[in-house]
Design an enzyme around this catalytic site. Structure first.
Site, PDB file in Angstrom:
ATOM      1  N   ASN A 143     -34.176 -21.911 -14.082  1.00 24.15           N
ATOM      2  CA  ASN A 143     -34.775 -22.407 -15.339  1.00 24.15           C
ATOM      3  C   ASN A 143     -34.926 -21.318 -16.403  1.00 24.15           C
ATOM      4  O   ASN A 143     -34.760 -21.588 -17.590  1.00 24.15           O
ATOM      5  CB  ASN A 143     -36.110 -23.107 -15.053  1.00 24.15           C
ATOM      6  CG  ASN A 143     -37.139 -22.186 -14.471  1.00 24.15           C
ATOM      7  OD1 ASN A 143     -36.820 -21.293 -13.695  1.00 24.15           O
ATOM      8  ND2 ASN A 143     -38.383 -22.366 -14.860  1.00 24.15           N
ATOM      9  N   GLY A 219     -39.107 -20.156  -7.004  1.00 26.41           N
ATOM     10  CA  GLY A 219     -38.342 -21.389  -6.856  1.00 26.41           C
ATOM     11  C   GLY A 219     -39.233 -22.513  -6.382  1.00 26.41           C
ATOM     12  O   GLY A 219     -40.454 -22.488  -6.579  1.00 26.41           O
ATOM     13  N   THR A 221     -41.330 -25.276  -4.034  1.00 24.05           N
ATOM     14  CA  THR A 221     -42.329 -25.107  -2.976  1.00 24.05           C
ATOM     15  C   THR A 221     -41.714 -25.294  -1.584  1.00 24.05           C
ATOM     16  O   THR A 221     -42.027 -24.545  -0.653  1.00 24.05           O
ATOM     17  CB  THR A 221     -43.498 -26.078  -3.227  1.00 24.05           C
ATOM     18  OG1 THR A 221     -44.188 -25.614  -4.401  1.00 24.05           O
ATOM     19  CG2 THR A 221     -44.472 -26.109  -2.069  1.00 24.05           C
ATOM     20  N   THR A 223     -38.603 -24.759  -0.648  1.00 26.54           N
ATOM     21  CA  THR A 223     -37.792 -23.571  -0.335  1.00 26.54           C
ATOM     22  C   THR A 223     -38.721 -22.412   0.019  1.00 26.54           C
ATOM     23  O   THR A 223     -38.452 -21.654   0.960  1.00 26.54           O
ATOM     24  CB  THR A 223     -36.916 -23.169  -1.545  1.00 26.54           C
ATOM     25  OG1 THR A 223     -36.316 -24.327  -2.089  1.00 26.54           O
ATOM     26  CG2 THR A 223     -35.842 -22.184  -1.150  1.00 26.54           C
ATOM     27  N   GLU A 241     -43.458 -17.399  -5.715  1.00 26.62           N
ATOM     28  CA  GLU A 241     -43.880 -18.047  -6.964  1.00 26.62           C
ATOM     29  C   GLU A 241     -43.249 -19.427  -6.968  1.00 26.62           C
ATOM     30  O   GLU A 241     -42.034 -19.563  -7.148  1.00 26.62           O
ATOM     31  CB  GLU A 241     -43.409 -17.235  -8.168  1.00 26.62           C
ATOM     32  CG  GLU A 241     -43.890 -15.796  -8.183  1.00 26.62           C
ATOM     33  CD  GLU A 241     -45.396 -15.666  -8.275  1.00 26.62           C
ATOM     34  OE1 GLU A 241     -46.051 -16.599  -8.796  1.00 26.62           O
ATOM     35  OE2 GLU A 241     -45.939 -14.662  -7.806  1.00 26.62           O
ATOM     36  N   CYS A 275     -41.982 -23.684 -14.882  1.00 24.20           N
ATOM     37  CA  CYS A 275     -43.012 -23.926 -13.863  1.00 24.20           C
ATOM     38  C   CYS A 275     -44.388 -24.052 -14.493  1.00 24.20           C
ATOM     39  O   CYS A 275     -45.285 -24.664 -13.923  1.00 24.20           O
ATOM     40  CB  CYS A 275     -43.000 -22.799 -12.855  1.00 24.20           C
ATOM     41  SG  CYS A 275     -43.208 -21.183 -13.632  1.00 24.20           S
ATOM     42  N   GLU A 449     -47.205 -11.579  -9.381  1.00 24.48           N
ATOM     43  CA  GLU A 449     -46.273 -10.678 -10.047  1.00 24.48           C
ATOM     44  C   GLU A 449     -46.971 -10.095 -11.273  1.00 24.48           C
ATOM     45  O   GLU A 449     -48.075 -10.496 -11.613  1.00 24.48           O
ATOM     46  CB  GLU A 449     -45.010 -11.453 -10.455  1.00 24.48           C
ATOM     47  CG  GLU A 449     -44.261 -12.013  -9.254  1.00 24.48           C
ATOM     48  CD  GLU A 449     -42.890 -12.577  -9.591  1.00 24.48           C
ATOM     49  OE1 GLU A 449     -42.807 -13.466 -10.457  1.00 24.48           O
ATOM     50  OE2 GLU A 449     -41.908 -12.141  -8.981  1.00 24.48           O
TER      51      GLU A 449
HETATM   52  P1  NAD Z   1     -34.921 -23.727  -5.514  1.00 21.15           P
HETATM   53  O1  NAD Z   1     -36.037 -23.482  -4.561  1.00 21.15           O
HETATM   54  O2  NAD Z   1     -33.981 -24.831  -5.215  1.00 21.15           O
HETATM   55  O3  NAD Z   1     -34.005 -22.425  -5.642  1.00 21.15           O
HETATM   56  C1  NAD Z   1     -34.507 -21.193  -6.051  1.00 21.15           C
HETATM   57  C2  NAD Z   1     -33.617 -20.086  -5.513  1.00 21.15           C
HETATM   58  O4  NAD Z   1     -33.691 -20.077  -4.093  1.00 21.15           O
HETATM   59  C3  NAD Z   1     -32.135 -20.280  -5.858  1.00 21.15           C
HETATM   60  O5  NAD Z   1     -31.548 -19.028  -6.091  1.00 21.15           O
HETATM   61  C4  NAD Z   1     -31.590 -20.897  -4.593  1.00 21.15           C
HETATM   62  O6  NAD Z   1     -30.216 -20.688  -4.405  1.00 21.15           O
HETATM   63  C5  NAD Z   1     -32.400 -20.181  -3.532  1.00 21.15           C
HETATM   64  N1  NAD Z   1     -32.508 -20.875  -2.253  1.00 21.15           N
HETATM   65  C6  NAD Z   1     -32.409 -22.215  -2.028  1.00 21.15           C
HETATM   66  N2  NAD Z   1     -32.574 -22.461  -0.710  1.00 21.15           N
HETATM   67  C7  NAD Z   1     -32.796 -21.268  -0.118  1.00 21.15           C
HETATM   68  C8  NAD Z   1     -33.055 -20.875   1.230  1.00 21.15           C
HETATM   69  N3  NAD Z   1     -33.103 -21.763   2.230  1.00 21.15           N
HETATM   70  N4  NAD Z   1     -33.252 -19.563   1.487  1.00 21.15           N
HETATM   71  C9  NAD Z   1     -33.222 -18.649   0.493  1.00 21.15           C
HETATM   72  N5  NAD Z   1     -32.961 -18.968  -0.794  1.00 21.15           N
HETATM   73  C10 NAD Z   1     -32.767 -20.255  -1.092  1.00 21.15           C
HETATM   74  O7  NAD Z   1     -35.579 -23.876  -6.935  1.00 21.15           O
HETATM   75  P2  NAD Z   1     -34.853 -24.202  -8.322  1.00 21.15           P
HETATM   76  O8  NAD Z   1     -34.503 -25.641  -8.339  1.00 21.15           O
HETATM   77  O9  NAD Z   1     -33.810 -23.186  -8.567  1.00 21.15           O
HETATM   78  O10 NAD Z   1     -36.033 -23.905  -9.361  1.00 21.15           O
HETATM   79  C11 NAD Z   1     -36.995 -24.844  -9.722  1.00 21.15           C
HETATM   80  C12 NAD Z   1     -38.296 -24.568  -9.007  1.00 21.15           C
HETATM   81  O11 NAD Z   1     -38.710 -23.243  -9.245  1.00 21.15           O
HETATM   82  C13 NAD Z   1     -39.419 -25.454  -9.502  1.00 21.15           C
HETATM   83  O12 NAD Z   1     -40.148 -25.925  -8.413  1.00 21.15           O
HETATM   84  C14 NAD Z   1     -40.264 -24.522 -10.346  1.00 21.15           C
HETATM   85  O13 NAD Z   1     -41.610 -24.876 -10.472  1.00 21.15           O
HETATM   86  C15 NAD Z   1     -40.091 -23.250  -9.588  1.00 21.15           C
HETATM   87  N6  NAD Z   1     -40.414 -22.117 -10.448  1.00 21.15           N
HETATM   88  C16 NAD Z   1     -41.575 -21.435 -10.220  1.00 21.15           C
HETATM   89  C17 NAD Z   1     -41.941 -20.383 -11.048  1.00 21.15           C
HETATM   90  C18 NAD Z   1     -43.202 -19.600 -10.805  1.00 21.15           C
HETATM   91  O14 NAD Z   1     -43.314 -18.500 -11.346  1.00 21.15           O
HETATM   92  N7  NAD Z   1     -44.152 -20.089 -10.046  1.00 21.15           N
HETATM   93  C19 NAD Z   1     -41.113 -20.018 -12.118  1.00 21.15           C
HETATM   94  C20 NAD Z   1     -39.940 -20.757 -12.318  1.00 21.15           C
HETATM   95  C21 NAD Z   1     -39.601 -21.798 -11.478  1.00 21.15           C
END
Ligand code: NAD
Length: 473
Positions: A143, A219, A221, A223, A241, A275, A449
């Protein structure tokens, strides 16, 4: 990797698609455990000297990286927009300048991060060394691709670690470009390797590798939970995060014009794909009808358009699949008796475009109020008292960020203290001082962070106790 680009060992690629038009942006190397092993071998070599460089030398390189991003800002912004469908104005004004700012900030932090000493008078002196963890894994979402990746890489490097970084497969290009900038800035080969690929393949390989000692992940929750369970048996440090379902609480005594303007921004920036976006808007009863009507009127002017047009304020969603997920929530809201005040169906034509959607009349247990949609969909709910607002806001498994809109100072402090979130903004949103802790509670994650929190995460404290008392004491 190792200061140069190379194809994946397995020779595989995946497609990077522009969600605004469905066109191919690039074929990207799809790395796996074999590529990771190469990166780890190089990182182990590089760590021996990188971990012993002076903070000033590391800072100089980080400043040069920031400069490189800023110099190529337009190129970076274009890449971010083609990958994600976000408005070019947003990439130019938020993503890329903030990525450069992250490197600048942690360059300065590297030179300021000090050891502590504790004297036991007449007996001993303790001092605490803060040593780099080793090789760390940084895994980022799509994002805010470069912005969030740099938020991890910069402190990790500042603290003297070597990094294996994995950007999202949905937004791979700017991390690849960052590799080039790092080379130009003089970062030694092997200190940073960017590994492209899929989460369950290269992402999991990074989490599982015994030489990767800490994982900084942003990423979803689910994951995050998977990563935590895999990292725990090896006692790896994790900073997670995760998702949010953020409350925005509007009191009748707010500065109304400003609040209205800011709600539009906090709920729909980047099409709600931040997020920190507020997705549950609670409004004091006496203001509810007026705010709902004014918001609908304002949102009629906020319609998705070509992300490359500098005037566009709302772009495409990250993918067609994500649009279908977002729309699925709106359909569920209809079935649950929700009243769709605006939006509610995709834009005609090609591309993953979805308009701002406001829903009222849903109970606190509806899916749209409980689950993270991560799209341009927000719910509106009235409340009668401060206590009720607090109860509704805290009724969530998530706890990332809340916003409060009130001119009553005492109320703002009371509410800020009682809200179950890691971040509270009062009469503002997304205003960030990089020295402050950033992160959530409950299912929004663990760890923080930002500032010293990040420097602490990326270092191991070692206490050294020197007895200087008399020999016979
Ligand atoms: P995602 O969890 O699908 O993927 C995030 C990253 O993790 C990607 O690089 C992905 O390839 C990797 N990944 C996926 N499965 C994995 C695994 N089994 N092991 C290791 N890595 C793996 O999330 P997304 O769809 O890319 O992002 C959206 C999410 O991120 C939303 O839930 C959003 O709220 C969250 N987010 C949180 C913050 C925060 O600071 N809290 C900031 C931005 C986004």
């Amino acid at each position: 990797m190792g200061g140069s680009y190379r194809p994946a060992v397995g020779g595989r690629y995946f497609e990077d698609i522009n969600p605004a038009n469905g066109k191919l942006v690039a074929h990207i190397a799809r790395s796996d455990a074999a590529d990771l092993q190469l990166a780890v071998d190089q990182a182990q070599d590089a760590f021996r000297s990188w971990s012993r460089t002076t903070p000033e030398a590391r800072a100089e390189i980080l400043y040069a990286i920031a400069g490189g991003i800023a110099r190529r800002g337009e190129e970076f912004a274009l890449a971010e927009t083609l990958d994600t469908g976000k408005p070019i104005a947003f990439s130019r004004s938020v993503d890329i300048p903030r990525a450069a700012a992250n490197f600048r900030f942690f360059a300065a932090a590297a030179t300021q991060f000090a050891s502590e000493a504790h004297e036991m008078p007449g007996r001993a002196i303790n001092y605490t060394l803060r040593q780099p963890v080793g090789i760390v894994g940084c895994i980022a979402p799509w994002n805010l691709p470069l912005y969030l990746m740099s938020w991890k890489i910069a402190p990790a490097l500042a603290a003297g670690n070597c990094v294996v970084a994995k950007p999202s497969e949905w937004s791979p290009v700017t991390a690849a470009m960052l590799g080039e900038v790092c080379n130009e800035a003089g970062l030694p080969p092997g200190v940073l390797s960017v590994l492209q690929g899929l989460g369950p393949e290269i992402g999991e390989a990074i989490v599982d590798h015994p030489e990767v000692k800490a994982i900084s992940f942003t990423g979803g929750t689910l994951t995050g939970a998977r990563i935590a369970s895999r990292a725990a048996p090896a006692f790896k440090k994790t900073s997670l995060e995760l998702g949010g379902k953020n409350p925005c609480i509007v009191f009748a005594d707010c500065d109304y014009p400003r609040t209205l303007r800011e709600i539009e921004r906090l709920a729909f920036s980047n099409s709600g794909q931040i997020c920190l976006c507020g997705s549950r808007i609670f409004v004091e009863q006496s203001l509810y009808e007026r705010l709902a009507a004014d918001l609908v009127e304002a949102l009629a002017k906020l319609q998705p358009a070509d992300p490359l047009d500098p005037a566009t304020r709302l772009g495409a969603l990250i993918s067609e699949a994500h649009l279908q997920k977002v729309h699925g929530y709106v359909e569920r809201a209809r079935l649950e008796g929700g009243n769709i005040l605006c939006g509610g169906s995709r834009m005609p034509g090609a591309g993953a475009f979805y308009p701002p959607t406001l829903i009222e009349g849903l109970g606190p247990e509806s899916a749209c109020n409980l689950e993270e949609i991560f799209g341009p969909v927000a719910t509106l709910q009235p409340f009668a008292t401060e206590e009720e607002a607090l109860e509704l806001a805290n009724h969530s498994t998530y706890g990332l960020a809340a916003t409060l809109w009130t001119e009553n100072l005492s109320r703002a402090h009371r509410m800020a203290s009682a809200l179950q979130t890691g971040i509270v903004w009062v009469n503002t949103w997304l205003l960030r001082d990089l020295r402050t802790p950033f992160g959530g509670v409950k299912h929004s994650g663990t760890g923080r962070e930002g500032g010293w929190e990040a420097m602490r995460f990326f270092t191991e404290p070692k206490n050294v106790c020197i007895n200087f008392g008399p020999r016979n004491a």
